[in-house]
Design a protein around this motif. Structure first.
Motif, PDB file in Angstrom:
ATOM      1  N   ASP A 225       5.367   4.016   4.850  1.00  0.00           N
ATOM      2  CA  ASP A 225       6.137   3.726   3.730  1.00  0.00           C
ATOM      3  C   ASP A 225       5.154   2.694   2.871  1.00  0.00           C
ATOM      4  N   GLY A 226       3.764   2.751   3.101  1.00  0.00           N
ATOM      5  CA  GLY A 226       2.927   2.043   2.421  1.00  0.00           C
ATOM      6  C   GLY A 226       2.766   0.576   2.548  1.00  0.00           C
ATOM      7  N   ASN A 227       3.440   0.124   3.718  1.00  0.00           N
ATOM      8  CA  ASN A 227       3.559  -1.296   4.046  1.00  0.00           C
ATOM      9  C   ASN A 227       2.602  -1.740   4.869  1.00  0.00           C
ATOM     10  N   ILE A 228       1.372  -1.817   4.698  1.00  0.00           N
ATOM     11  CA  ILE A 228       0.081  -1.983   5.300  1.00  0.00           C
ATOM     12  C   ILE A 228       0.303  -3.492   6.284  1.00  0.00           C
ATOM     13  N   SER A 229       0.735  -4.466   5.525  1.00  0.00           N
ATOM     14  CA  SER A 229       0.707  -5.838   6.159  1.00  0.00           C
ATOM     15  C   SER A 229       1.612  -5.856   7.204  1.00  0.00           C
ATOM     16  N   ASP A 230       2.661  -5.084   7.132  1.00  0.00           N
ATOM     17  CA  ASP A 230       3.680  -5.068   8.128  1.00  0.00           C
ATOM     18  C   ASP A 230       3.407  -4.228   9.301  1.00  0.00           C
ATOM     19  N   ALA A 231       2.639  -3.248   8.902  1.00  0.00           N
ATOM     20  CA  ALA A 231       2.020  -2.399  10.018  1.00  0.00           C
ATOM     21  C   ALA A 231       1.085  -3.375  10.699  1.00  0.00           C
ATOM     22  N   LEU A 232       0.314  -4.039  10.154  1.00  0.00           N
ATOM     23  CA  LEU A 232      -0.832  -4.844  10.779  1.00  0.00           C
ATOM     24  C   LEU A 232      -0.118  -5.922  11.596  1.00  0.00           C
ATOM     25  N   ARG A 233       1.220  -6.406  11.162  1.00  0.00           N
ATOM     26  CA  ARG A 233       1.846  -7.440  12.033  1.00  0.00           C
ATOM     27  C   ARG A 233       2.419  -7.031  13.105  1.00  0.00           C
ATOM     28  N   TYR A 234       2.915  -5.796  13.082  1.00  0.00           N
ATOM     29  CA  TYR A 234       3.438  -4.996  14.197  1.00  0.00           C
ATOM     30  C   TYR A 234       2.293  -4.700  15.207  1.00  0.00           C
ATOM     31  N   LEU A 235       1.187  -4.223  14.838  1.00  0.00           N
ATOM     32  CA  LEU A 235       0.105  -4.184  15.789  1.00  0.00           C
ATOM     33  C   LEU A 235      -0.349  -5.263  16.330  1.00  0.00           C
ATOM     34  N   LEU A 249      -2.608   3.855  20.370  1.00  0.00           N
ATOM     35  CA  LEU A 249      -3.366   5.091  19.320  1.00  0.00           C
ATOM     36  C   LEU A 249      -2.225   6.297  19.802  1.00  0.00           C
ATOM     37  N   GLY A 250      -2.009   6.443  21.024  1.00  0.00           N
ATOM     38  CA  GLY A 250      -1.077   7.471  21.365  1.00  0.00           C
ATOM     39  C   GLY A 250       0.321   7.457  20.559  1.00  0.00           C
ATOM     40  N   GLY A 251       0.965   6.456  20.372  1.00  0.00           N
ATOM     41  CA  GLY A 251       2.034   6.579  19.375  1.00  0.00           C
ATOM     42  C   GLY A 251       1.694   7.004  18.017  1.00  0.00           C
ATOM     43  N   LEU A 252       0.730   6.630  17.635  1.00  0.00           N
ATOM     44  CA  LEU A 252       0.007   6.742  16.232  1.00  0.00           C
ATOM     45  C   LEU A 252      -0.043   8.498  16.161  1.00  0.00           C
ATOM     46  N   ARG A 324      -9.129  -4.122  18.724  1.00  0.00           N
ATOM     47  CA  ARG A 324      -8.268  -4.346  17.614  1.00  0.00           C
ATOM     48  C   ARG A 324      -8.889  -3.998  16.256  1.00  0.00           C
ATOM     49  N   LEU A 325     -10.193  -4.284  16.107  1.00  0.00           N
ATOM     50  CA  LEU A 325     -10.675  -3.713  14.782  1.00  0.00           C
ATOM     51  C   LEU A 325     -10.798  -2.163  14.557  1.00  0.00           C
ATOM     52  N   GLU A 326     -10.891  -1.531  15.738  1.00  0.00           N
ATOM     53  CA  GLU A 326     -10.895  -0.155  15.778  1.00  0.00           C
ATOM     54  C   GLU A 326      -9.523   0.389  15.144  1.00  0.00           C
ATOM     55  N   LEU A 327      -8.512  -0.199  15.750  1.00  0.00           N
ATOM     56  CA  LEU A 327      -7.103   0.058  15.360  1.00  0.00           C
ATOM     57  C   LEU A 327      -6.581  -0.229  13.844  1.00  0.00           C
ATOM     58  N   GLU A 328      -7.076  -1.539  13.574  1.00  0.00           N
ATOM     59  CA  GLU A 328      -6.788  -1.991  12.245  1.00  0.00           C
ATOM     60  C   GLU A 328      -7.521  -0.998  11.181  1.00  0.00           C
ATOM     61  N   GLN A 329      -8.726  -0.536  11.582  1.00  0.00           N
ATOM     62  CA  GLN A 329      -9.384   0.474  10.699  1.00  0.00           C
ATOM     63  C   GLN A 329      -8.828   1.770  10.678  1.00  0.00           C
ATOM     64  N   LEU A 330      -8.227   2.307  11.499  1.00  0.00           N
ATOM     65  CA  LEU A 330      -7.291   3.499  11.518  1.00  0.00           C
ATOM     66  C   LEU A 330      -6.160   3.175  10.750  1.00  0.00           C
ATOM     67  N   LEU A 331      -5.273   2.185  10.688  1.00  0.00           N
ATOM     68  CA  LEU A 331      -4.213   1.891  10.122  1.00  0.00           C
ATOM     69  C   LEU A 331      -4.835   1.774   8.715  1.00  0.00           C
ATOM     70  N   PHE A 332      -5.672   1.094   8.165  1.00  0.00           N
ATOM     71  CA  PHE A 332      -6.057   1.243   6.688  1.00  0.00           C
ATOM     72  C   PHE A 332      -6.349   2.594   6.403  1.00  0.00           C
TER      73      PHE A 332
END
Length: 338
Positions: A225-235, A249-252, A324-332
């Motif tokens: 839905d485009g809410n990257i800040s919420d996605a990062l908080r859940y991560l 990563l499996g869930g994504l 953590r940085l790898e996953l954050e980069q993927l989210l972006f």
């Protein structure tokens, strides 16, 4: 007669068993469920005294060739019927095929033979004899629509609960296709919803996955839905709680692999919403997923598979970046913000 075992188990007593039953396939749970259903039908209250069970290898190598057929011809002292089961009978059937064929030309009227095999060629003379006078039950894992239907039928017949298609598909995604595991989770779900008549996706997230699964789904929804800040908080919540980066990563991957497939179908000319449906996206998520892919753009959507693969390899040691940085980069990347 030939049936999938799940059809048989929904109402075992309506089927004519005949003198021979074949259980073929590699789903051990379903075979055991079939035997549990067959025993009371054949034996009634005399299960212990009128049941004989052989292990196929021992019957073939250690007992005389007549052992099985003598047992089948033995009249039960306590009941009207005998039940004779051969477990793991694959090699026994191959070695004594002609004797089994001869027996089935004039089988005992007081005994039922159950053969447990992995494969069953219906073109053989033995299989054709079974088809005429007995029952062969396919004991293989169901997938897709047939599995979802079995979940719905089982929930209704055994637990007196309705379950939506979305919920059935989510249960498959979270548990897998093994009917034994699904059945266990259905029992938990029926208890969880109590007097409520219906099991929904939220019930499955709460019972099957716990809060970590709910948080993962919330993260994917926020990202879509485009809410990257919420996605990062859940991560952040998941990592602090000790959830393994590979599992996150499996869930994504589970969700975005569908988006990648939908994008490929759309490039080939399939309307995007239809492509999302064909890719396996939940019906309730079609509209939001359609908006997401249009926002992401076709060019970036075509890179989804590579982004997921690169992150997987990096988490396995190809990169010096912290997980953590790898996953954050993927989210972006997946959000279209990078």
């Amino acid at each position: 007669m030939s049936l999938h075992v799940t059809e048989f188990l929904l109402n075992p007593t309506q089927h004519e068993l005949g003198p021979v039953i074949i259980l073929f396939g590699d789903d051990r749970y379903m075979k055991q469920e079939a035997i549990k259903a067959i025993e009371p039908i054949v034996l009634g209250d005399e299960e212990d005294t009128s049941l004989t069970r052989f292990e196929g290898k021992r019957l073939q190598n250690e007992l005389p060739p007549s052992a099985l057929f003598d047992e089948l011809k033995t009249v039960s002292m306590w009941g009207d019927k005998r039940l004779v089961i051969i477990d793991e009978a694959e090699k026994y059937v191959s070695a004594f095929r002609s004797k089994l064929e001869k027996y089935l030309e004039s089988p005992s009227k007081s005994s039922i033979l159950v053969l447990d095999v992995k494969s069953w060629s219906k073109s053989t003379r033995l299989a054709k004899l079974v088809a005429k006078i007995g029952l062969d039950l396919e004991c293989k894992e169901l997938k897709g629509g047939p599995l979802a239907k079995w979940i719905s039928d089982t929930a209704g017949k055994i637990h007196q609960k309705q379950i939506s298609r979305d919920a059935a598909l989510l249960l498959i995604e979270m548990v897998g296709t093994h009917c034994g595991q699904i059945h266990q989770e259905l029992e938990k779900l029926a208890t969880f919803v109590g007097d409520q008549p219906r099991i929904g996706p939220d019930d499955i997230r709460a019972v099957v996955g716990g809060w970590k699964a709910e948080t993962t789904w919330a993260m994917t929804g926020a990202l879509r839905d485009g809410n990257i800040s919420d996605a990062l908080r859940y991560l952040d919540h998941l990592l602090i709680a000790g959830e393994a980066p590979q599992k996150i990563l499996g869930g994504l991957t589970f969700v975005w692999r569908k988006y990648f497939k939908a994008a490929q179908l759309a490039v080939q000319g399939t309307p995007l919403k239809q492509a999302l449906k064909e890719a396996g996206v939940f019906p309730r998520d079609i509209d939001s997923s359609d908006r997401y892919l249009r926002r992401l753009s076709r060019q970036r959507a075509e890179k989804i598979s590579q982004w997921l693969l690169n992150t997987d390899l990096n988490l396995k040691g190809n990169s010096r970046l912290a997980p953590r940085l790898e996953l954050e980069q993927l989210l972006f990347l997946l959000s279209g913000k990078l």
